[in-house]
Design an enzyme around this catalytic site. Sequence first.
Site, PDB file in Angstrom:
ATOM      1  N   GLY A 200       0.832  -1.212   0.000  1.00 47.85           N
ATOM      2  CA  GLY A 200       0.000   0.000   0.000  1.00 47.85           C
ATOM      3  C   GLY A 200       0.856   1.246   0.000  1.00 47.85           C
ATOM      4  O   GLY A 200       2.080   1.187   0.144  1.00 47.85           O
TER       5      GLY A 200
ATOM      6  N   ARG B   8       3.899   5.972   1.753  1.00 52.35           N
ATOM      7  CA  ARG B   8       4.427   7.352   1.808  1.00 52.35           C
ATOM      8  C   ARG B   8       3.882   8.155   0.632  1.00 52.35           C
ATOM      9  O   ARG B   8       4.463   9.151   0.221  1.00 52.35           O
ATOM     10  CB  ARG B   8       5.944   7.329   1.750  1.00 52.35           C
ATOM     11  CG  ARG B   8       6.494   6.532   0.576  1.00 52.35           C
ATOM     12  CD  ARG B   8       7.955   6.741   0.476  1.00 52.35           C
ATOM     13  NE  ARG B   8       8.567   5.761  -0.420  1.00 52.35           N
ATOM     14  CZ  ARG B   8       9.818   5.793  -0.758  1.00 52.35           C
ATOM     15  NH1 ARG B   8      10.584   6.747  -0.286  1.00 52.35           N
ATOM     16  NH2 ARG B   8      10.331   4.889  -1.554  1.00 52.35           N
TER      17      ARG B   8
ATOM     18  N   ASP C  69       9.145   5.615   7.585  1.00 50.17           N
ATOM     19  CA  ASP C  69       8.873   6.950   8.131  1.00 50.17           C
ATOM     20  C   ASP C  69       7.943   7.765   7.232  1.00 50.17           C
ATOM     21  O   ASP C  69       7.626   8.915   7.534  1.00 50.17           O
ATOM     22  CB  ASP C  69      10.197   7.709   8.331  1.00 50.17           C
ATOM     23  CG  ASP C  69      11.017   7.761   7.047  1.00 50.17           C
ATOM     24  OD1 ASP C  69      10.476   7.450   5.970  1.00 50.17           O
ATOM     25  OD2 ASP C  69      12.214   8.104   7.120  1.00 50.17           O
ATOM     26  N   GLY C  70       7.552   7.184   6.114  1.00 51.97           N
ATOM     27  CA  GLY C  70       6.631   7.892   5.224  1.00 51.97           C
ATOM     28  C   GLY C  70       7.285   8.945   4.350  1.00 51.97           C
ATOM     29  O   GLY C  70       6.619   9.619   3.573  1.00 51.97           O
TER      30      GLY C  70
ATOM     31  N   ARG D 149      -1.959  -0.956  -9.811  1.00 50.50           N
ATOM     32  CA  ARG D 149      -0.814  -1.836 -10.081  1.00 50.50           C
ATOM     33  C   ARG D 149      -1.269  -3.285 -10.150  1.00 50.50           C
ATOM     34  O   ARG D 149      -2.354  -3.615  -9.656  1.00 50.50           O
ATOM     35  CB  ARG D 149       0.191  -1.715  -8.923  1.00 50.50           C
ATOM     36  CG  ARG D 149       0.541  -0.292  -8.545  1.00 50.50           C
ATOM     37  CD  ARG D 149       0.773  -0.155  -7.034  1.00 50.50           C
ATOM     38  NE  ARG D 149       0.915   1.250  -6.641  1.00 50.50           N
ATOM     39  CZ  ARG D 149       2.069   1.842  -6.367  1.00 50.50           C
ATOM     40  NH1 ARG D 149       3.183   1.158  -6.377  1.00 50.50           N
ATOM     41  NH2 ARG D 149       2.111   3.109  -6.052  1.00 50.50           N
TER      42      ARG D 149
ATOM     43  N   ASP E   3       4.127  -4.959  -7.386  1.00 53.25           N
ATOM     44  CA  ASP E   3       3.517  -3.709  -6.911  1.00 53.25           C
ATOM     45  C   ASP E   3       4.090  -2.493  -7.633  1.00 53.25           C
ATOM     46  O   ASP E   3       3.582  -1.385  -7.452  1.00 53.25           O
ATOM     47  CB  ASP E   3       3.702  -3.558  -5.392  1.00 53.25           C
ATOM     48  CG  ASP E   3       5.152  -3.698  -4.971  1.00 53.25           C
ATOM     49  OD1 ASP E   3       5.736  -4.768  -5.210  1.00 53.25           O
ATOM     50  OD2 ASP E   3       5.714  -2.735  -4.427  1.00 53.25           O
TER      51      ASP E   3
HETATM   52  P1  AMP Z   1       9.005   1.089  -3.137  1.00 53.60           P
HETATM   53  O1  AMP Z   1      10.273   0.360  -2.933  1.00 53.60           O
HETATM   54  O2  AMP Z   1       9.151   2.589  -3.095  1.00 53.60           O
HETATM   55  O3  AMP Z   1       8.251   0.627  -4.324  1.00 53.60           O
HETATM   56  O4  AMP Z   1       8.113   0.750  -1.850  1.00 53.60           O
HETATM   57  C1  AMP Z   1       7.651  -0.534  -1.522  1.00 53.60           C
HETATM   58  C2  AMP Z   1       6.622  -0.393  -0.427  1.00 53.60           C
HETATM   59  O5  AMP Z   1       7.221   0.138   0.752  1.00 53.60           O
HETATM   60  C3  AMP Z   1       5.468   0.520  -0.757  1.00 53.60           C
HETATM   61  O6  AMP Z   1       4.322   0.018  -0.116  1.00 53.60           O
HETATM   62  C4  AMP Z   1       5.902   1.833  -0.172  1.00 53.60           C
HETATM   63  O7  AMP Z   1       4.822   2.693   0.105  1.00 53.60           O
HETATM   64  C5  AMP Z   1       6.611   1.375   1.090  1.00 53.60           C
HETATM   65  N1  AMP Z   1       7.652   2.311   1.512  1.00 53.60           N
HETATM   66  C6  AMP Z   1       8.842   2.531   0.915  1.00 53.60           C
HETATM   67  N2  AMP Z   1       9.547   3.451   1.576  1.00 53.60           N
HETATM   68  C7  AMP Z   1       8.787   3.847   2.615  1.00 53.60           C
HETATM   69  C8  AMP Z   1       8.956   4.775   3.684  1.00 53.60           C
HETATM   70  N3  AMP Z   1      10.060   5.509   3.809  1.00 53.60           N
HETATM   71  N4  AMP Z   1       7.959   4.887   4.579  1.00 53.60           N
HETATM   72  C9  AMP Z   1       6.842   4.161   4.470  1.00 53.60           C
HETATM   73  N5  AMP Z   1       6.620   3.272   3.512  1.00 53.60           N
HETATM   74  C10 AMP Z   1       7.571   3.107   2.586  1.00 53.60           C
HETATM   75 MG    MG Z   2       6.595   0.670  -5.143  1.00 52.28          MG
END
Ligand code: AMP
Ligand code: MG
Length: 475
Positions: A89, A92, A123-124, A181, A250
């Site tokens: 989900g 961030r 941390d979002g 996605r 995703d």
């Molecule tokens: P990504 O690698 O950016 O595709 O992220 C994979 C998943 O981890 C997704 O659900 C993102 O929303 C979550 N995510 C990545 N980085 C963060 C972060 N710093 N804080 C919260 N969720 C994260």
């Molecule tokens: Mg992603």
Amino acid sequence: MNELDSLKFSNRFAELPEDLFHKQNWTPFDKPKLIHFNEDLAKQLGFPKNLDPEDLVPYVNGNKSFKNSSPLAMAYAGHQFGSWVPQLGDGRGILLGQLQTKDGLMDLHIKGAGKTPYSRFGDGRAVLRSTIREYLCGEAMHYLNIPSSRSLIMIGSDEPVFRETTEFGAMMVRVAKTHVRFGHFEYFSHNNKSEFIPILLDHVIENYFPILKDSQDSYTDLFEMIVNSTAKLIAKWQAFGFAHGVMNTDNMSILGETFDFGPFGFLDEYDPGFICNHSDHGGRYAFNNQPSIGLWNCHALAAALKDYIEIERTKSIINNYEQVFYDELTALFRKKLGLEKNEADDLKLVEELLSWMQKNKMDYTNTFRSLSKNEDNLFKDKEGETWQQKYLHRLSKEKTSPLKRQEIMEKANPKFILRNYLAQEAIQDAEASDFTKLNNLLEVLKKPFEENSVFEDFAKESPDWGKKLEISCSS
Ligand code: AMP
Ligand code: MG
């Protein structure tokens, strides 16, 4: 009236059942500062002309809200590096809604917006480094004619964000046709919420494939479109030497756009086993694995949709992926070699060239560019000369004039790509509040197929340190 109120936002996703998302506002930075505004994209989206981008900053930062937007975090899941993760989900990210443009609906999404119910241990936030990379890459892809998400605006902050080192937080507005996605469908399928699958399929058809509305088997038709656009997209990546880095389900857009790219890389020397993501120890997402991973992801989607799509057709759609991929790839490489006719051995000719390039550690982009320019000092060894003779023989079957051929080839073989080291230099300067290199790079990437004497240096082969840069998943 505020001039931004003229924007006609809607959020069609917010009209779906609440199991699909969580209504969510975001966490502003204390002192946001404008880093870059994408005027061309703003125009395409219908933002007011002569808008002072500073006026947009409070909207991006979450201090003000766009009229009729409806901010939410989406729920999805996915296969990460082949392993099932039941709950991901927007951890961030916030989907604001859509704007209607002449190219259809466009999603506006804030990345780096702070915590949501899907943040898990995160941390979002997003760091300036990865935000700049995503911003640059979206533009680079777009102007190479590769479907991709883009960015409208990027803001920075003094807020420390902790990764391997302490970095600065940033946010950007990501613009994509959709944020739905493959992992959305997997989420409902694997979590016993399959009643939401047809609701989401109908949403996609209604908003993006109205042509399928009256079809007898619209869900299988939709699946076919998703598979085919995925195959074609990945063929484009291969032709331009782009490695995505994290092809988790995703991160796969159902509309076949390049999406959610973090530790991506364009090839420097031609190396088919190139792994751009330093965290990818097994090389699952190595450059030459991308086509088969695309297919793997389509299988995962088919599994999620199994109760809604027709099994025999699904099998044949999946079986046809390879053909769609190779047709697109061959067409692209024909252009790269300036071939207008169709000859059976064309792909073999390409493979021989690539094999020679690999042995000689040739720069992928510059070799094809030199070929377009007919530079005769390119092939200096026996194998290279033999290939050149074959190529000349193949060209002799063409009717196109050499001048016309050069024109076709220059439009297929970019002079400028987003080399990792260029992004890295732009990031280092930006972290010290100097945005000159970032701005210059963004300008150059807008015309990747044209000569540019001012920024000739951006087309040079990467220096050794630049070839060895390690880009990890951390962002
Ligand atoms: P990504 O690698 O950016 O595709 O992220 C994979 C998943 O981890 C997704 O659900 C993102 O929303 C979550 N995510 C990545 N980085 C963060 C972060 N710093 N804080 C919260 N969720 C994260
Ligand atoms: Mg992603």
